[in-house]
Motif scaffolding. Structure first.
Motif, PDB file in Angstrom:
ATOM      1  N   ALA A   1       6.751  -7.118 -83.094  1.00  0.00           N
ATOM      2  CA  ALA A   1       6.749  -6.080 -81.905  1.00  0.00           C
ATOM      3  C   ALA A   1       5.279  -6.221 -81.286  1.00  0.00           C
ATOM      4  O   ALA A   1       5.247  -6.225 -80.248  1.00  0.00           O
ATOM      5  CB  ALA A   1       6.652  -4.810 -82.139  1.00  0.00           C
ATOM      6  N   LEU A   2       4.348  -6.450 -82.243  1.00  0.00           N
ATOM      7  CA  LEU A   2       2.774  -6.533 -81.534  1.00  0.00           C
ATOM      8  C   LEU A   2       2.668  -7.822 -80.985  1.00  0.00           C
ATOM      9  O   LEU A   2       2.136  -7.788 -79.730  1.00  0.00           O
ATOM     10  CB  LEU A   2       2.017  -6.258 -82.722  1.00  0.00           C
ATOM     11  N   PRO A   3       2.732  -9.053 -81.503  1.00  0.00           N
ATOM     12  CA  PRO A   3       2.497 -10.196 -81.046  1.00  0.00           C
ATOM     13  C   PRO A   3       3.477 -10.354 -79.610  1.00  0.00           C
ATOM     14  O   PRO A   3       3.026 -10.988 -78.655  1.00  0.00           O
ATOM     15  CB  PRO A   3       2.905 -11.322 -81.845  1.00  0.00           C
ATOM     16  N   ALA A   4       4.773  -9.901 -79.685  1.00  0.00           N
ATOM     17  CA  ALA A   4       5.636 -10.085 -78.467  1.00  0.00           C
ATOM     18  C   ALA A   4       5.138  -9.322 -77.569  1.00  0.00           C
ATOM     19  O   ALA A   4       5.169  -9.632 -76.430  1.00  0.00           O
ATOM     20  CB  ALA A   4       6.943  -9.666 -78.852  1.00  0.00           C
ATOM     21  N   LEU A   5       4.725  -8.096 -77.694  1.00  0.00           N
ATOM     22  CA  LEU A   5       4.070  -7.305 -76.785  1.00  0.00           C
ATOM     23  C   LEU A   5       2.836  -7.672 -75.731  1.00  0.00           C
ATOM     24  O   LEU A   5       2.743  -7.917 -74.826  1.00  0.00           O
ATOM     25  CB  LEU A   5       3.634  -5.755 -77.340  1.00  0.00           C
ATOM     26  N   PHE A   6       1.895  -8.420 -76.791  1.00  0.00           N
ATOM     27  CA  PHE A   6       0.804  -8.804 -76.063  1.00  0.00           C
ATOM     28  C   PHE A   6       1.049 -10.108 -75.586  1.00  0.00           C
ATOM     29  O   PHE A   6       0.119 -10.584 -74.657  1.00  0.00           O
ATOM     30  CB  PHE A   6      -0.347  -8.757 -77.305  1.00  0.00           C
ATOM     31  N   SER A   7       1.919 -10.835 -76.051  1.00  0.00           N
ATOM     32  CA  SER A   7       2.322 -12.101 -75.581  1.00  0.00           C
ATOM     33  C   SER A   7       2.703 -12.237 -74.138  1.00  0.00           C
ATOM     34  O   SER A   7       2.543 -12.884 -72.971  1.00  0.00           O
ATOM     35  CB  SER A   7       2.710 -13.296 -76.348  1.00  0.00           C
ATOM     36  N   ARG A   8       3.770 -11.016 -73.964  1.00  0.00           N
ATOM     37  CA  ARG A   8       4.329 -10.696 -72.799  1.00  0.00           C
ATOM     38  C   ARG A   8       3.400 -10.046 -71.653  1.00  0.00           C
ATOM     39  O   ARG A   8       3.499 -10.472 -70.400  1.00  0.00           O
ATOM     40  CB  ARG A   8       5.546  -9.811 -73.212  1.00  0.00           C
ATOM     41  N   PHE A   9       2.559  -9.201 -72.228  1.00  0.00           N
ATOM     42  CA  PHE A   9       1.595  -8.699 -71.203  1.00  0.00           C
ATOM     43  C   PHE A   9       0.170  -8.870 -71.656  1.00  0.00           C
ATOM     44  O   PHE A   9      -0.406  -7.941 -72.420  1.00  0.00           O
ATOM     45  CB  PHE A   9       2.249  -6.988 -71.222  1.00  0.00           C
ATOM     46  N   PRO A  10      -0.369  -9.771 -71.605  1.00  0.00           N
ATOM     47  CA  PRO A  10      -1.688 -10.213 -71.957  1.00  0.00           C
ATOM     48  C   PRO A  10      -2.787  -9.074 -71.296  1.00  0.00           C
ATOM     49  O   PRO A  10      -3.902  -9.081 -71.840  1.00  0.00           O
ATOM     50  CB  PRO A  10      -2.202 -11.589 -71.464  1.00  0.00           C
TER      51      PRO A  10
ATOM     52  N   GLY B   1      -5.648 -12.741 -88.142  1.00  0.00           N
ATOM     53  CA  GLY B   1      -3.967 -12.528 -87.955  1.00  0.00           C
ATOM     54  C   GLY B   1      -3.316 -11.372 -87.644  1.00  0.00           C
ATOM     55  O   GLY B   1      -4.134 -10.395 -87.709  1.00  0.00           O
ATOM     56  N   TRP B   2      -2.055 -11.180 -87.374  1.00  0.00           N
ATOM     57  CA  TRP B   2      -1.252  -9.756 -86.939  1.00  0.00           C
ATOM     58  C   TRP B   2      -1.344  -9.218 -88.218  1.00  0.00           C
ATOM     59  O   TRP B   2      -1.169  -7.924 -88.331  1.00  0.00           O
ATOM     60  CB  TRP B   2      -0.255 -10.028 -86.230  1.00  0.00           C
ATOM     61  N   ASP B   3      -1.092  -9.919 -89.387  1.00  0.00           N
ATOM     62  CA  ASP B   3      -1.029  -9.075 -90.687  1.00  0.00           C
ATOM     63  C   ASP B   3      -2.283  -8.272 -91.092  1.00  0.00           C
ATOM     64  O   ASP B   3      -2.191  -7.388 -91.327  1.00  0.00           O
ATOM     65  CB  ASP B   3      -0.782 -10.092 -91.892  1.00  0.00           C
TER      66      ASP B   3
ATOM     67  N   PRO C   1      16.161 -11.965 -86.633  1.00  0.00           N
ATOM     68  CA  PRO C   1      16.742 -12.098 -85.410  1.00  0.00           C
ATOM     69  C   PRO C   1      17.212 -10.923 -84.674  1.00  0.00           C
ATOM     70  O   PRO C   1      17.058 -10.768 -83.198  1.00  0.00           O
ATOM     71  CB  PRO C   1      17.912 -13.204 -85.498  1.00  0.00           C
ATOM     72  N   VAL C   2      17.870  -9.969 -85.032  1.00  0.00           N
ATOM     73  CA  VAL C   2      18.178  -8.578 -84.632  1.00  0.00           C
ATOM     74  C   VAL C   2      16.987  -7.971 -84.181  1.00  0.00           C
ATOM     75  O   VAL C   2      17.032  -7.468 -83.076  1.00  0.00           O
ATOM     76  CB  VAL C   2      18.982  -7.877 -85.883  1.00  0.00           C
ATOM     77  N   ILE C   3      15.926  -7.844 -84.895  1.00  0.00           N
ATOM     78  CA  ILE C   3      14.776  -7.179 -84.464  1.00  0.00           C
ATOM     79  C   ILE C   3      14.063  -7.762 -83.390  1.00  0.00           C
ATOM     80  O   ILE C   3      13.606  -7.100 -82.432  1.00  0.00           O
ATOM     81  CB  ILE C   3      13.607  -7.210 -85.741  1.00  0.00           C
ATOM     82  N   GLU C   4      14.352  -9.120 -83.204  1.00  0.00           N
ATOM     83  CA  GLU C   4      13.506  -9.929 -82.291  1.00  0.00           C
ATOM     84  C   GLU C   4      14.377  -9.335 -81.070  1.00  0.00           C
ATOM     85  O   GLU C   4      13.761  -9.476 -79.809  1.00  0.00           O
ATOM     86  CB  GLU C   4      13.663 -11.313 -82.497  1.00  0.00           C
ATOM     87  N   SER C   5      15.907  -9.658 -81.105  1.00  0.00           N
ATOM     88  CA  SER C   5      16.559  -9.578 -80.027  1.00  0.00           C
ATOM     89  C   SER C   5      16.342  -7.855 -79.204  1.00  0.00           C
ATOM     90  O   SER C   5      16.324  -7.705 -78.186  1.00  0.00           O
ATOM     91  CB  SER C   5      17.910  -9.934 -80.110  1.00  0.00           C
TER      92      SER C   5
END
Ligand code: STR
Length: 432
Positions: free
Chosen positions: A391-400, A297-299, A142-146
Motif C-alpha cells: 500500500a505505502l509505495p503504491a500510494l506514494f508512487s501514484r501520488f508523489p 527502505g519501506w520496511d 497479487p490479490v492485495i496488489e489488485s
C-alpha cells in the motif's frame, strides 16, 4: 458499580480515583486514569512510562495493572501464570465488572484463539496461523496488489479536485477487503461492518447500543459459518470448519470466535499502521525523501511506525492465577494486566534515549514488540506487513505530491481507548 458515562469529565476521574481498588496497589500510588478522549497520546504514554515498569491504571472506572517496559512485557508474555480466561478475574467473578462496562467486549469476546491458553489455544490457533505464514501469503500478493490499485483509482477520482479522506477511501477498505477475501466475507457486508466496528470501538457509543452491535456481529458471523458448513468454499472459514485429520474439530462457537477475531484484528489494526506511516512520513519530509530516493527502505518505515506509533495502544487483558512479582511491584492473584504497547514501543531502555523520535535510520532490525510475543503473538503480523509494504509505495508512487489537507494537529484520534486509530485523514493528492 464501576461503569462510566459516555463522556469523561475530570470530575469522574476524581471520583473514581478514590474508589477503593483491589488489593496489590502499592500504598500511596494513585492510578493513572486512562482518558478515552485523550488529545495528547504522547503525553499520556510518557506519564505511564515514567510511572514505572508496573503501573496502576484505571480503565473507565476499572482498576488494572499496566506493563510499560519491553523486557518485562516480554517475560510476562510467556509466563503461564498469566491467562486470558476472564473467569480468573476477581472483579468479574464478584460482579463488580459486568456487561455494563464499555470495555467488556475487548475481553469477553467468545471462545477463540484470543481467549484461551495452553493446549486448547494451540488447537484453536494452529490452522489459522498456518494459513497466513509469509510463504503462504505470497499467493495473496497479487490479490492485495489488485485491491490496492483499484482503491487508488477510486482515490484519484474522489480526490481529483479537492481534499479526500485517505482513511475511508483507502486505509480502511484495503485491509477490510483483504481480510474478507481470506476469510470469505461477502463484500456486500462491508458498509454495515464498518458502521458496526466503529460503534464497537468508540467510547462515545452508549453501552446498550454497543451490546446490540456485538449481538449483530455475532449474528452475521454465525450465519456465515452456518452457510459455509452447509456449503464449504475456498476460504479460511471453510478450512476452519473442516475437521483436522486426527484432531478435534472446532465447534461452531469456536469457528465464529476465530472468524470474529480475524475480521476485527485483520482490519482495525492495519488501518492504523497505514495511516500512522503516512502521517509520520508527511511530517518528516527528509525521511520521506530518503525513502523515495531509495536510500531507505519501506520496511524501515513500517517497522519504525509499528514501534513509534503502534496501532494497539493497550492490549486487554490477562489475569494472574497466582501472585506475580513484576519490577518492584506485585500483581496479586485475580488481578488484570494490560500490555501497554505504545509505552513499550517508547521504552528508552530498549530503544535508546531518542525513543520518542521517529527515525527510520535506526539500526536494523528494530526490536519492537508491537505484535506481542509468546503463544499469542499476532498470527497476522506477516499479512499486515505485506499489506503495508504494497500500500505505502503504491500510494506514494501514484501520488508523489501527497499532502495533508489540514494541519497535523487537526487529525484526531478516534475516541477509542485501546486502539490508536484516526478519525479521518484529509489529504490532497497533488500538492499545490
Ligand atoms: C474485537 C471484538 C471481537 O469480536 C473479537 C475480538 C478478538 C480479537 C481482538 C479484537 C476483538 C479487538 C482488537 C484486537 C483483536 C486481537 C488483536 C487486536 C485486540 C476483542 C489488537 O488490537 C491487537
Amino acid at each position: 458499580m464501576m461503569s462510566v458515562p459516555a463522556s469523561h469529565s475530570p470530575a469522574d476521574d476524581e471520583q473514581s480515583a478514590v474508589t477503593p481498588v483491589v488489593a496489590g496497589a502499592r500504598a500511596g500510588q494513585c492510578p493513572i486514569v486512562l482518558d478515552p478522549m485523550v488529545r495528547n497520546l504522547t503525553e499520556e504514554t510518557r506519564r505511564l512510562r515514567d510511572a514505572g515498569t508496573l503501573t496502576r491504571i484505571e480503565l473507565l472506572g476499572v482498576p488494572a495493572w499496566s506493563v510499560t517496559r519491553h523486557a518485562e512485557a516480554r517475560r510476562l508474555l510467556t509466563d503461564q501464570r498469566l491467562v486470558k480466561d476472564i473467569n480468573q478475574w476477581t472483579l468479574w467473578r464478584t460482579g463488580e465488572v459486568t456487561d455494563a462496562w464499555p470495555l467488556i467486549g475487548m475481553i469477553d469476546a467468545g471462545r477463540s484463539m484470543f481467549t484461551v491458553d495452553g493446549a486448547e489455544h494451540r488447537r484453536l490457533r494452529t490452522k489459522t496461523a498456518q494459513a497466513i505464514t509469509p510463504r503462504r501469503l505470497e499467493e495473496m500478493r497479487p490479490v492485495i496488489e489488485s485491491i490496492t490499485h483499484r482503491l487508488l483509482d477510486d482515490l484519484a477520482v474522489q480526490g481529483a479536485y479537492d481534499a479526500v479522506d485517505l482513511k475511508s477511501v483507502f486505509a480502511l477498505p484495503l485491509p477490510m477487503s483483504v481480510i474478507s477475501v481470506l476469510m470469505g466475507v461477502d463484500p456486500a457486508l462491508h458498509p454495515r461492518l464498518h458502521t458496526l466496528y466503529k460503534a464497537f470501538f468508540s467510547m462515545l457509543t452508549p453501552q446498550d447500543e454497543r451490546l446490540a452491535v456485538i449481538g449483530e456481529l455475532d449474528g452475521i458471523f454465525t450465519e456465515m459459518v452456518r452457510a459455509r458448513t452447509a456449503e464449504p468454499a475456498d476460504d479460511l472459514t471453510s478450512a476452519l470448519i473442516l475437521a483436522d485429520q486426527g484432531g478435534e474439530p472446532l465447534t461452531e462457537e469456536e469457528v465464529v470466535g476465530n472468524l470474529k477475531a480475524m475480521v476485527a484484528a485483520g482490519h482495525e489494526t492495519t488501518i492504523g499502521l497505514i495511516l500512522n506511516a503516512v502521517r509520520a512520513l508527511l511530517t518528516h519530509p527528509d525521511q520521506l525523501n530518503s525513502v523515495l530516493d531509495g536510500k531507505a527502505g519501506w520496511d524501515a518505515v513500517i517497522e519504525e511506525t509499528l514501534r513509534w506509533d503502534t496501532p494497539t495502544t493497550h492490549l486487554l487483558m490477562r489475569f494472574a492465577t497466582e501472585d506475580i512479582a513484576v519490577g518492584d511491584g506485585v500483581v496479586r492473584k485475580g488481578e488484570g494486566v494490560v500490555m501497554s504497547y505504545r509505552a513499550i514501543g517508547r521504552d528508552t531502555g530498549q530503544h535508546g534515549p531518542d525513543a520518542d523520535e521517529f527515525r527510520i535510520d535506526r539500526p536494523s532490525p528494530i526490536r519492537h514488540m508491537t505484535f506481542g510475543h509468546g503463544p499469542h503473538i499476532c498470527p497476522g503480523a506477516a499479512l499486515s506487513r505485506l499489506e503495508a509494504s504494497i500500500a505505502l509505495p503504491a500510494l506514494f508512487s501514484r501520488f508523489p505530491g501527497l499532502q495533508l489537507a489540514v494541519p497535523v494537529e487537526e487529525i484526531l484520534n478516534q475516541p477509542v481507548l485501546t486502539q490508536n486509530e484516526l478519525q479521518s485523514f484529509p489529504v490532497r493528492l497533488h500538492g499545490n
